[in-house]
Design a protein around this motif. Structure first.
Motif, PDB file in Angstrom:
ATOM      1  N   ASP A  78      14.997 -74.154  44.908  1.00  0.00           N
ATOM      2  CA  ASP A  78      13.678 -74.424  44.334  1.00  0.00           C
ATOM      3  C   ASP A  78      12.572 -74.026  45.304  1.00  0.00           C
ATOM      4  O   ASP A  78      11.573 -73.415  44.917  1.00  0.00           O
ATOM      5  CB  ASP A  78      13.542 -75.913  43.987  1.00  0.00           C
ATOM      6  N   GLN A  79      12.762 -74.392  46.570  1.00  0.00           N
ATOM      7  CA  GLN A  79      11.750 -74.066  47.560  1.00  0.00           C
ATOM      8  C   GLN A  79      11.628 -72.553  47.746  1.00  0.00           C
ATOM      9  O   GLN A  79      10.520 -72.020  47.841  1.00  0.00           O
ATOM     10  CB  GLN A  79      12.072 -74.723  48.902  1.00  0.00           C
ATOM     11  N   ASP A  80      12.751 -71.869  47.798  1.00  0.00           N
ATOM     12  CA  ASP A  80      12.718 -70.414  47.956  1.00  0.00           C
ATOM     13  C   ASP A  80      11.993 -69.744  46.795  1.00  0.00           C
ATOM     14  O   ASP A  80      11.276 -68.752  46.984  1.00  0.00           O
ATOM     15  CB  ASP A  80      14.136 -69.859  48.073  1.00  0.00           C
ATOM     16  N   SER A  81      12.164 -70.288  45.580  1.00  0.00           N
ATOM     17  CA  SER A  81      11.473 -69.732  44.417  1.00  0.00           C
ATOM     18  C   SER A  81       9.969 -69.862  44.563  1.00  0.00           C
ATOM     19  O   SER A  81       9.216 -68.932  44.267  1.00  0.00           O
ATOM     20  CB  SER A  81      11.937 -70.438  43.136  1.00  0.00           C
ATOM     21  N   LEU A  82       9.536 -71.035  45.037  1.00  0.00           N
ATOM     22  CA  LEU A  82       8.102 -71.245  45.227  1.00  0.00           C
ATOM     23  C   LEU A  82       7.556 -70.367  46.355  1.00  0.00           C
ATOM     24  O   LEU A  82       6.439 -69.864  46.279  1.00  0.00           O
ATOM     25  CB  LEU A  82       7.818 -72.718  45.518  1.00  0.00           C
ATOM     26  N   LEU A  83       8.347 -70.198  47.417  1.00  0.00           N
ATOM     27  CA  LEU A  83       7.900 -69.382  48.534  1.00  0.00           C
ATOM     28  C   LEU A  83       7.780 -67.907  48.131  1.00  0.00           C
ATOM     29  O   LEU A  83       6.892 -67.199  48.623  1.00  0.00           O
ATOM     30  CB  LEU A  83       8.861 -69.524  49.716  1.00  0.00           C
ATOM     31  N   GLU A 336      -1.855 -68.184  50.931  1.00  0.00           N
ATOM     32  CA  GLU A 336      -0.572 -67.594  51.291  1.00  0.00           C
ATOM     33  C   GLU A 336       0.594 -68.283  50.606  1.00  0.00           C
ATOM     34  O   GLU A 336       1.685 -67.711  50.506  1.00  0.00           O
ATOM     35  CB  GLU A 336      -0.371 -67.643  52.810  1.00  0.00           C
ATOM     36  N   TYR A 337       0.362 -69.527  50.132  1.00  0.00           N
ATOM     37  CA  TYR A 337       1.454 -70.308  49.554  1.00  0.00           C
ATOM     38  C   TYR A 337       1.018 -70.952  48.248  1.00  0.00           C
ATOM     39  O   TYR A 337      -0.173 -71.216  48.022  1.00  0.00           O
ATOM     40  CB  TYR A 337       1.924 -71.392  50.528  1.00  0.00           C
ATOM     41  N   ILE A 341       3.706 -76.096  47.587  1.00  0.00           N
ATOM     42  CA  ILE A 341       4.438 -75.988  48.850  1.00  0.00           C
ATOM     43  C   ILE A 341       3.714 -76.807  49.913  1.00  0.00           C
ATOM     44  O   ILE A 341       2.519 -76.629  50.149  1.00  0.00           O
ATOM     45  CB  ILE A 341       4.542 -74.521  49.313  1.00  0.00           C
ATOM     46  N   VAL A 342       4.416 -77.725  50.559  1.00  0.00           N
ATOM     47  CA  VAL A 342       3.819 -78.556  51.593  1.00  0.00           C
ATOM     48  C   VAL A 342       4.349 -78.202  52.981  1.00  0.00           C
ATOM     49  O   VAL A 342       3.758 -78.575  53.989  1.00  0.00           O
ATOM     50  CB  VAL A 342       4.049 -80.057  51.277  1.00  0.00           C
ATOM     51  N   THR A 343       5.469 -77.477  53.042  1.00  0.00           N
ATOM     52  CA  THR A 343       6.003 -77.017  54.320  1.00  0.00           C
ATOM     53  C   THR A 343       6.944 -75.845  54.088  1.00  0.00           C
ATOM     54  O   THR A 343       7.538 -75.734  53.009  1.00  0.00           O
ATOM     55  CB  THR A 343       6.751 -78.134  55.069  1.00  0.00           C
ATOM     56  N   THR A 344       7.053 -74.991  55.069  1.00  0.00           N
ATOM     57  CA  THR A 344       7.983 -73.863  54.978  1.00  0.00           C
ATOM     58  C   THR A 344       9.344 -74.213  55.571  1.00  0.00           C
ATOM     59  O   THR A 344      10.251 -73.387  55.556  1.00  0.00           O
ATOM     60  CB  THR A 344       7.416 -72.641  55.717  1.00  0.00           C
TER      61      THR A 344
END
Length: 441
Positions: A78-83, A336-337, A341-344
């Motif tokens: 999920d995070q990778d999709s948002l990134l 950029e995000y 997204i709250v953290t990479t």
């Protein structure tokens, strides 16, 4: 009951497909309002559950239901999709990259967590808790602020002596190069740190003097004699803020003090212009700069700070004031995000850091620094809860008993506290199990 509600909230997330981008993102914009409303209605304002879920208990009732900081995703896909997904740009986006640097244990991660409104970076009273650069993203309105939390700055001698990773020497410098503004954090409760800026910090400021910098005095709540802060400011700024002689102005309504630049040097009534060596200005010219760089060891501060703030990151005092000021420094530019997204940081890294924080806090001497963490299980349960099983590998047999504690009390306490912090980071129910094993060399 509340865990079941949280699981149902997570289960109602909407998957939206972007045909043009060909990617799937996770929309959570309504989730946080539901969670805040649940905590406020079911447990009232003074409940510890409200604190756990990130609800500010000091907000008035009409502000209690406002959206809180987004949760970090515990699902890496999920995070990778948002990134990878194109940021949801507002009409007039603004952005600010902020590098936070300072000596070890100055409170950089604590301040970052407070600014973000969610605990994502490890915090400990021991030094070298943060091991490498980590990014936090704060998005409010049309402004996005990217926080670059860095390890405490150390010189090569100390890094080699303690076998520290290369990130301790490289990450702070790299973060400053990427930043629009540099925030220098100083622990004024430390009798040594408040006497002069850390030599590595001073070198970094000198090498990147074209980047605006601000000075933040942290842990002022631990300073008994508040008037001593005036002397500290004088030392760390060499008497100059914004190129002008610094003066302290006290509010008539309170004892709070703020540092503001006075009239330009030489324009004060009856005061002659100061000499260059008195103002601490760095002379221009290649050879002169080289000589000035060599003379940094004789200096106590940096005369080019744009502003000075005094706060307590742990207590949250004046952090909001600092955040509002930083938001005004943002300049027009594309985000950029994505706003969710709250953290990479990968979710496993957040978990490892939080567990390591507890190990540092409860284990003596060098023991926590020699423990290896291995994730055995990381999966989402049928009800939406996060199930984590991790093994802690200890190098010495006697350290195994210390970590487990009598009747398993210590390891259970570490698992319980780390689980609570992970619930705050991921906003879901977390079942954390820790096992301890002896690692044979």
């Amino acid at each position: 009951m509340w865990c079941a509600v949280l699981r149902s909230v997570r289960a109602t997330r909407v998957l939206a497909e972007r045909t043009a981008a060909g990617s799937v993102i996770l929309l959570r914009k309504r989730e946080h309002q539901r969670i805040n409303r649940f905590a406020a209605c079911l447990y009232a304002r003074d409940s510890a559950i409200g604190t756990l879920l990130g609800v500010n208990q000091h907000f008035p009732d009409n502000e209690l239901l406002s959206p809180q900081a987004p949760a970090a995703s515990f699902n890496k896909a999920d995070q990778d999709s948002l990134l990878k997904h194109a940021p949801d740009q507002p009409e007039n986006p603004k952005v600010l990259k902020l590098a936070i640097i300072g000596a070890p244990n100055a409170g950089k991660s604590t301040l970052s967590n407070q600014l973000l409104g969610r605990k994502l970076f490890p915090v400990s009273s021991k030094v070298h808790t943060t091991r490498c650069r980590a990014q936090g993203i704060l998005t409010e309105g049309d402004t996005q602020m990217i926080l670059l939390d860095t390890p405490g700055m150390v010189n090569s001698v100390r890094a080699n002596r303690h076998n520290l990773e290369k990130t301790f020497q490289t990450d702070p410098w790299e973060s400053v190069k990427l930043a629009d503004v540099v925030l220098v954090l100083v622990d004024v409760s430390d009798k040594w740190m408040k006497r002069f800026l850390h030599p590595e910090v001073l070198k970094c400021l000198f090498k990147n003097s074209h980047i605006p910098s601000i000075l933040v005095l942290n842990k002022v709540d631990l300073v008994k004699e508040k008037n001593n802060l005036l002397e500290v400011i004088g030392r760390l700024t060499e008497g100059l803020v914004k190129g002008r002689k610094a003066v302290i102005k006290t509010s008539k309504k309170s004892s709070d003090k703020s540092v503001q630049p006075d009239l330009p040097i030489g324009e004060e009534e009856g005061v002659p212009p100061l000499k260059k060596e008195e103002t601490g200005e760095i002379l221009e010219g290649h050879s002169q700069q080289r000589n000035a760089y060599k003379d940094l060891k004789n200096r106590t501060g940096w005369p080019h700070f744009q502003e000075v703030f005094m706060l307590s990151a742990l207590q949250g005092e004046e952090v909001e004031t600092l955040k509002k000021y930083l938001m005004t420094l943002a300049k027009p530019g594309e985000w950029e995000y994505h706003s969710e997204i709250v953290t990479t940081q990968p979710p496993e890294e957040i978990c490892n850091n939080i567990i390591r924080e507890k190990l540092l806090e409860y284990l003596p001497q060098e023991i926590p620094y020699n423990i290896k963490q291995v994730n055995d299980l990381w999966e989402e349960g049928s009800g939406g809860e996060l199930v984590i099983k991790q093994t802690l590998l200890v190098s010495k047999e006697n350290h195994v008993k210390i970590l487990i504690g009598p009747s398993g009390e210590l390891i259970n306490k570490i698992a319980k506290e780390a689980g609570c912090d992970l619930m705050n980071a991921f906003l879901c129910d977390v079942r954390l199990q820790l096992a301890v094993k002896h690692r044979k060399r």
